[in-house]
Motif scaffolding. Sequence first.
Motif, PDB file in Angstrom:
ATOM      1  N   LYS A   8       0.843  -1.193   0.000  1.00  0.00           N
ATOM      2  CA  LYS A   8       0.000   0.000   0.000  1.00  0.00           C
ATOM      3  C   LYS A   8       0.879   1.245   0.000  1.00  0.00           C
ATOM      4  O   LYS A   8       2.009   1.210   0.491  1.00  0.00           O
ATOM      5  CB  LYS A   8      -0.900   0.022   1.237  1.00  0.00           C
ATOM      6  CG  LYS A   8      -1.862  -1.162   1.334  1.00  0.00           C
ATOM      7  CD  LYS A   8      -2.683  -1.079   2.621  1.00  0.00           C
ATOM      8  CE  LYS A   8      -3.618  -2.277   2.752  1.00  0.00           C
ATOM      9  NZ  LYS A   8      -4.400  -2.218   4.012  1.00  0.00           N
ATOM     10  N   PRO A   9       0.355   2.359  -0.549  1.00  0.00           N
ATOM     11  CA  PRO A   9       1.120   3.619  -0.444  1.00  0.00           C
ATOM     12  C   PRO A   9       1.414   3.936   1.007  1.00  0.00           C
ATOM     13  O   PRO A   9       0.635   3.614   1.918  1.00  0.00           O
ATOM     14  CB  PRO A   9       0.174   4.646  -1.072  1.00  0.00           C
ATOM     15  CG  PRO A   9      -0.713   3.848  -1.976  1.00  0.00           C
ATOM     16  CD  PRO A   9      -0.894   2.518  -1.292  1.00  0.00           C
ATOM     17  N   SER A  10       2.556   4.540   1.273  1.00  0.00           N
ATOM     18  CA  SER A  10       3.006   4.777   2.645  1.00  0.00           C
ATOM     19  C   SER A  10       1.993   5.576   3.455  1.00  0.00           C
ATOM     20  O   SER A  10       1.865   5.374   4.667  1.00  0.00           O
ATOM     21  CB  SER A  10       4.358   5.492   2.631  1.00  0.00           C
ATOM     22  OG  SER A  10       4.274   6.691   1.885  1.00  0.00           O
ATOM     23  N   ARG A  11       1.246   6.473   2.805  1.00  0.00           N
ATOM     24  CA  ARG A  11       0.277   7.262   3.568  1.00  0.00           C
ATOM     25  C   ARG A  11      -0.844   6.381   4.113  1.00  0.00           C
ATOM     26  O   ARG A  11      -1.364   6.609   5.211  1.00  0.00           O
ATOM     27  CB  ARG A  11      -0.293   8.393   2.705  1.00  0.00           C
ATOM     28  CG  ARG A  11      -1.168   7.965   1.554  1.00  0.00           C
ATOM     29  CD  ARG A  11      -1.749   9.189   0.830  1.00  0.00           C
ATOM     30  NE  ARG A  11      -2.736   8.846  -0.175  1.00  0.00           N
ATOM     31  CZ  ARG A  11      -2.459   8.529  -1.424  1.00  0.00           C
ATOM     32  NH1 ARG A  11      -1.188   8.503  -1.822  1.00  0.00           N
ATOM     33  NH2 ARG A  11      -3.415   8.232  -2.288  1.00  0.00           N
ATOM     34  N   ILE A  12      -1.219   5.367   3.351  1.00  0.00           N
ATOM     35  CA  ILE A  12      -2.271   4.448   3.813  1.00  0.00           C
ATOM     36  C   ILE A  12      -1.741   3.594   4.970  1.00  0.00           C
ATOM     37  O   ILE A  12      -2.424   3.398   5.990  1.00  0.00           O
ATOM     38  CB  ILE A  12      -2.753   3.549   2.667  1.00  0.00           C
ATOM     39  CG1 ILE A  12      -3.234   4.410   1.492  1.00  0.00           C
ATOM     40  CG2 ILE A  12      -3.853   2.620   3.145  1.00  0.00           C
ATOM     41  CD1 ILE A  12      -4.371   5.334   1.833  1.00  0.00           C
ATOM     42  N   SER A  13      -0.535   3.107   4.826  1.00  0.00           N
ATOM     43  CA  SER A  13       0.066   2.307   5.903  1.00  0.00           C
ATOM     44  C   SER A  13       0.233   3.144   7.164  1.00  0.00           C
ATOM     45  O   SER A  13       0.050   2.643   8.285  1.00  0.00           O
ATOM     46  CB  SER A  13       1.428   1.769   5.444  1.00  0.00           C
ATOM     47  OG  SER A  13       1.299   0.958   4.304  1.00  0.00           O
ATOM     48  N   TRP A  14       0.552   4.396   7.000  1.00  0.00           N
ATOM     49  CA  TRP A  14       0.725   5.307   8.134  1.00  0.00           C
ATOM     50  C   TRP A  14      -0.595   5.456   8.902  1.00  0.00           C
ATOM     51  O   TRP A  14      -0.628   5.399  10.123  1.00  0.00           O
ATOM     52  CB  TRP A  14       1.205   6.671   7.629  1.00  0.00           C
ATOM     53  CG  TRP A  14       2.081   7.408   8.590  1.00  0.00           C
ATOM     54  CD1 TRP A  14       2.111   7.295   9.945  1.00  0.00           C
ATOM     55  CD2 TRP A  14       3.083   8.378   8.257  1.00  0.00           C
ATOM     56  NE1 TRP A  14       3.045   8.138  10.492  1.00  0.00           N
ATOM     57  CE2 TRP A  14       3.666   8.818   9.468  1.00  0.00           C
ATOM     58  CE3 TRP A  14       3.534   8.922   7.068  1.00  0.00           C
ATOM     59  CZ2 TRP A  14       4.669   9.776   9.505  1.00  0.00           C
ATOM     60  CZ3 TRP A  14       4.535   9.872   7.105  1.00  0.00           C
ATOM     61  CH2 TRP A  14       5.107  10.299   8.314  1.00  0.00           C
ATOM     62  N   LEU A  15      -1.670   5.634   8.163  1.00  0.00           N
ATOM     63  CA  LEU A  15      -2.983   5.751   8.801  1.00  0.00           C
ATOM     64  C   LEU A  15      -3.345   4.468   9.540  1.00  0.00           C
ATOM     65  O   LEU A  15      -3.875   4.514  10.663  1.00  0.00           O
ATOM     66  CB  LEU A  15      -4.049   6.070   7.749  1.00  0.00           C
ATOM     67  CG  LEU A  15      -4.079   7.487   7.193  1.00  0.00           C
ATOM     68  CD1 LEU A  15      -5.093   7.589   6.062  1.00  0.00           C
ATOM     69  CD2 LEU A  15      -4.417   8.486   8.291  1.00  0.00           C
TER      70      LEU A  15
END
Length: 943
Positions: free
Chosen positions: A419-426
């Motif tokens: 997943k894009p890092s922003r999604i993983s971050w969330l």
Amino acid sequence: MTDVPSHKNVLKLLTLGLIFHVVFIASVFDCYFTSPVVHGMLPRRAGPGEAKRVVLIVGDGLRADLLFSVNAFSFVPSSPKIVAPYLRNIIQTRGAFGLSHTRVPTESRPGHVAIIGGMYEDVSAVTKGWKTNPVHFDSVFNQSSHTFSFGSPDILPMFAQGATPGKVDTWSYDEEDEDFTKDATALDTWVLDQLRTLFHNASSNDLLDSELRADKVVFFLHLLGLDTTGHSYRPHSKEYMNNIQVVDHIVRRTEELFSNFYHDEETSFIFTADHGMSKIGNHGDGDPDNTRTPLIAWGRGIRDPLPDIIPSSHDEYSRPWQLDDFLRRDVEQADLAPLMAALLGINYPVNSVGILPDADPTRPGYLLPREGESALARLALANAESILEHYRVKHESKAVQTILYKAFEPLEEFSQDGKPSRISWLCEIERLISDGRWFEARQETAELIKVTLQGLRYLETYNRVLIRIIVMIAYLGWSAYASLSIFPPPASLVSDRQRTVVRLATATILAIFWALFAAERAPWTFYVYVTFPCYFWQQFALRGVPIVVQQFKSSDRRGPFIGRVLFHLVIVVVVLQCMVAAYTHRSLWSIGFFAVGILWPYVSWPSHVRSQHPRLLLSWMSSCLVTGIFPLLSVNKKEDLYMIMCGGAMILAVGAGCARLASNGAPKAAKLSEIIQASFILLAMIITASSVKSLQAKQGLPIINQTSAWVILAVSSIYPFISKAQHSTPTSRIISLFLGFGVCFVILSISVEGLFYAAFTCNLLLWIEVEATVQSNRARAASLNQGYEFHTDDIRIALFFLFFVQVAFFGTGNVASISSFYLEPVYRLVPIFNPFLMAALLIFKIVAPYVILSAVFATLNAKLHLPPFSLFLVALTLTDGMTMAFFLNVTDTGSWLEIGQSISFFCITSLLLVWSAGICTAGEYLMVDTLLFHKSTDSHKLE
């Protein structure tokens, strides 16, 4: 030897230059300041909410230091130690406080957009008016169940426009009530009265009562009095102090009204300001007094006062407040929108880039939710999701439109789960919240918000390098194109084949850029930006390159030829960059007068000129030194009637003295005309003295004074253009213009402007005599040959001209700062708030010295027996040396003072250099009859 271009060609060149420079002013905004508004974001709700209603009170133009400081008005007799005791009591007993830092331009509309919409409006939008929205954006008002707003007609309508119909109700007073000569506190008490009436009406209106008692309601009280009072009397005044006391009383009465109507503890209060006020009573730029505004919050969901931390949250600025025991929590102005959304439990405005003050757990914020730390973690996550949604829409739009798009890696690189890092971050933050690790969750959220805002900035500045390159090539191309007008046409033109190759290459380059912009759906301005340099360089390749080759071949020794070119180029660059530096160091203008008045005569004048004309030399040196005093004076001035009258008297004295020198053989009609114009000055002095005394005594502006001032100003300004008096000498005509606009420098002056106007005019008149004397041999040769031959001295004259163009602006004020405009003189003509008319009067006052400069430059051109516009065409090739420097110096980071000044510098120098074209055109028009009449005398000395 060559003939200067015909009037038709000159007009074409000036028109093209005007269009080019005006269009390219917009480039600074396309490059550095693009609109943040996009659409298509999905809203994120800010939790369940803490309060049923939020009351937002904005003290327009309130300075933080004058509200918070102890003994802030010690210079006012019998002033209280604490000017706002009720608000101070809230800070010390039941609320949170700090500073809200605004951005430029520090005007009311951008400030309110930041507070209520959570976004920073495109800086250029301030040029589109004070009241309407250039674009529609989401706001806290639009997300509320209902908003009741009271205050200025300049502010309230812009939040009703674009909102859901029927959701925002407004109560505004009439624009005529914004009278700068009256007690502005009446505007604030009117707001309180309307709120009281609203609650009273609810007792007999069931629908209104239900709307008022619903959840998620916003009340907006816009208190304009402080802004009006600050403009009229300046912030360090008894009147401003009294207005703060009135605002403090209104806050207390407002809280009592809510308590008596609702009988509950479900109301949150936020008190702040849209911008501050400079010491001279203005705002708009990045002066720290304009960007630091107070913030006080209390009521449901707001934490109680906290003790200060180590290291202290206070600095030298807040020491005089004597609130060192309490935590000072500063925020950015846009952070207030998510704070209000969190209090109400509504959606964060989708265009908001504000950060919830409590997102970072290491910095105590303003909220005290019922559910404690867990609620803060969820509110912060929703804030991050809202900003991420903003980023997602911009990222996807940019990816679709941009060829060879390079994504912002910290948010777009793929993690191990694919997943894009922003999604993983969330996902990681949500996991921390579910595990009850709220502190860590907020830490991660704060970091995610920080990176996301960096991503938004990355996208907003994506095309910056490309625009910079295009703009610089365009300005260099204009200089090259303009230089074609001052050099003789080449002996051998380019061949048809070479012409075809050049045109084909230009068309190919233009087609490639247009195709690229079309594929990326770039703004229409991008197509225009690239068209200008293509045309300029095509023309230079066809006409300029042969000239360069011809000059190079005709030079006996190529080395010395190149050396001379480089030498003059270095001189031009150094002088122009000194003028650039003078925008921030005004004393450099005075040094320039010293160089022009003292060094130049002894370095460059022929020795026989100095020995044969000692009176001219002494007069020139004295005039330069006297005029050079004005840039050394402080730009912070107070209304000084004595200096205004001295200015008027000096205008009369200069007019009488020059008229006497030019009166030999003058027709009686011309002498009578000068007497009439002098009488206008005297009448203006009498009326202005009366108006100033009346306004200072707070007795308002007598209608007879206002009417008389308008009549005299209009008649006096028009008179030189409609008078049928025949002027036998150029000096007589210039003095007629000088006296005609002298009324402006009486009625619209605050201090020494009239004295500067007189000194500046004398300096310009002597410049004509000096140049005619120093270059007498050249003038005779030009007279015999009836042509124009480029001379290296023309570069110096062009630089002198550009110097005087700048000095006309900077002689009495730092006009590169918006705050240097004074409004007190305008009240003698317009006591009611009318921004466009007031701005027009200020611009009219700025224009007056240029009328004289235009006439002088045209006269100088004729005195040297050169064709019209010949000297100006030399100046035209140099004009953009300063513009390019200021364009590269524009910044959208750093302090708001730096940002505001960098924008102002670029815009003003661009307009000044465009304005110089108008100056010369106007001068040729104004002086054409007089110069034709005087030409037959072939005089080299002003009579």
